[in-house]
Design an enzyme around this catalytic site. Sequence first.
Site, mmCIF file in Angstrom:
data_model
loop_
_atom_site.group_PDB
_atom_site.id
_atom_site.type_symbol
_atom_site.label_atom_id
_atom_site.label_comp_id
_atom_site.label_asym_id
_atom_site.label_seq_id
_atom_site.Cartn_x
_atom_site.Cartn_y
_atom_site.Cartn_z
ATOM 1 N N TYR A 54 0.839 -1.202 0.000
ATOM 2 C CA TYR A 54 0.000 0.000 0.000
ATOM 3 C C TYR A 54 0.876 1.255 0.000
ATOM 4 O O TYR A 54 2.002 1.250 0.518
ATOM 5 C CB TYR A 54 -0.902 0.027 1.238
ATOM 6 C CG TYR A 54 -1.940 -1.084 1.335
ATOM 7 C CD1 TYR A 54 -2.430 -1.732 0.206
ATOM 8 C CD2 TYR A 54 -2.437 -1.459 2.575
ATOM 9 C CE1 TYR A 54 -3.399 -2.735 0.325
ATOM 10 C CE2 TYR A 54 -3.406 -2.459 2.703
ATOM 11 C CZ TYR A 54 -3.880 -3.093 1.572
ATOM 12 O OH TYR A 54 -4.831 -4.078 1.696
ATOM 13 N N GLU A 55 0.324 2.339 -0.509
ATOM 14 C CA GLU A 55 1.091 3.553 -0.788
ATOM 15 C C GLU A 55 1.703 4.234 0.448
ATOM 16 O O GLU A 55 2.696 4.922 0.343
ATOM 17 C CB GLU A 55 0.208 4.565 -1.533
ATOM 18 C CG GLU A 55 -1.002 5.019 -0.717
ATOM 19 C CD GLU A 55 -2.083 5.708 -1.546
ATOM 20 O OE1 GLU A 55 -2.005 5.686 -2.779
ATOM 21 O OE2 GLU A 55 -3.010 6.263 -0.918
ATOM 22 N N GLY A 56 1.097 4.046 1.615
ATOM 23 C CA GLY A 56 1.595 4.734 2.813
ATOM 24 C C GLY A 56 2.831 4.100 3.415
ATOM 25 O O GLY A 56 3.382 4.615 4.385
#
Lengths: 271, 320
Positions: A54-56
């Site tokens: 995921y991007e975070g």
Amino acid sequence: MPDTKEKETPIEQMIVSAARLITDGSVLMVGTQWPIIVSLLAKSLHAPGVTICYEGGVILAKVPDRIPLFTADPVINSSSALLGNSFDTLGMILHGGRADMALLSAASVDRYGNINTTCIGDYRSPKIRFGGSGGACDFGSLAPKTVIILEHDRRRFPEQVDFITTPGYLKGKDVRMRAGLRPDTGPYAVVTSLGLFHFDEQGEMVLRAHNPDVSIKEVKDGVQWDLKIHRDVRPLDPPSKKELRVLREQVDPDGMYLRDARRFDEKEVAV
Amino acid sequence: MAQEKLLSMSDAIERYVHDGDTLYLGGFIHHDPFAAAHEIIRQRKKNLTLSKCAGLLSVDQMIGAGLIKHLITAFTWNPLPTTAHCFVRALTKEVPHRMEIEEYSILALNLAYFAGALNLPYVATKTLLGSGFDWEQTDSGVKNRLRFEKSPFTGERVCLIPPIKHDVGIIQAQRSDPYGNAQAWGMLGEVQYALQSCEKVIICAEEIVDTDVVMRDPNRTLVPTFRVSAVVEEPWGSHPGPMAGYYDMDWPYNAYYEKETRTEELFENFMKKWVFGTRDRKDYLNLVGEERLKALRPERYEPDPVSYGKLTRHLGVPYA
């Protein structure tokens, strides 16, 4: 508990068709909304060895104990193999060339797979505004294969999007390369509640398969340009009993995505 | 000897956030300094440039309250997913006033903060090329500070991102000592680089701990104490956002907020209740209610202890 005997909905067909595109062992960049449930279905079925990023700055260790409502759902705190910075996933995995596939939702998609999640109308004085890129532009710019997943609605398929939040093939594969994007990157498939689309040599979207209950004409009428049809176009295989059971009973038993329960639409929310 | 930096929220905001500042609001969904944002709104700071990679309700409220003249963001949205109404009204109707927007992708904004933290003139990347942000390739109407050049090394086209720096940055962390050795864990997004691109840093913490607690686990420290201007003890400071180990995201609050802010009038009533009607976080938490707060507490999920190894003497054993 939902009834497994009930026939699949178009959304369930979309989720299953998209999940089948995921290869076991691959490294996935997963965006918010449909990509979450699609990737977890694949991991629960034929692709237990996928790496979900995921991007975070998240790499999942397992299928989380509750389905994430977005890619920052705090359930990641007890389901991850790595929790770090966006540079860990978007940077060193995606930009570094270590990801195999990116999964994205979209507000609208055009003939060349360009995605708009920014605005309708002119950017300087938009008629309608959406949230903006998030990590989507990074996914579409850098991933070897981008799969775009969205509910089918004619308004979501203009010939040309008003704003390219996430580059597809722009106006064709050569244009994408001239912009400086690497040749081994770009949209791979679009999966909707009507069918499955791939891209031809020029980078134009082509109908590859349609939902069993939907005619080719219905799909053609579902986009705002003259849609190309693959010469071997075929009906999609409906979800197997197992696919449907795992999706309904194991991946999303509360219907957070399948019945849109996360929106609390039917309940008055008292705070 | 380091100096204690403990202040009340209102004193910290009054002293270190000024009209016209460029403000980094920290936290990638998690660690969102919601209590600080509310205090900034209560003190009606004006003409702010707000920099927030992942904008959720706190950003929407600051926009709706009319504080923001310029927004730097990768997205601003209600994660339900649905519209963040104030953000949309500002951009489509100039309500409550015109707001400039400077947009990036998440990776691009991380790189801009990174360049700011390291004081680099720019960084080069392969993202953003061909998108609407690439003004050289598209006629999207976007004006930004990006440049597009050929790499002097490979000849390939690259996007050059200039640094973003901030006057002040605020983050809600799990814990801090009184000197500003703050520690956070969970998903950190852009936080580490963005905080280092700030001249001043305000730490809001769930708990104040002894320096000894920090020293026993220094891998978790966000910024060194000498970069921190103020430390505020503010339990539940990220509600309705989440805090790893302390509370879950209050998801139904997103739905509630969406319904209660659909019009300007509704938004004003919402703010009267939740922000202007509360003097501080304690008042706010009373509105949320004890039962709800209790329901948001997660079960404990703890790592096995690690040892960093304590050494006091040099090895006195020669090789034979």
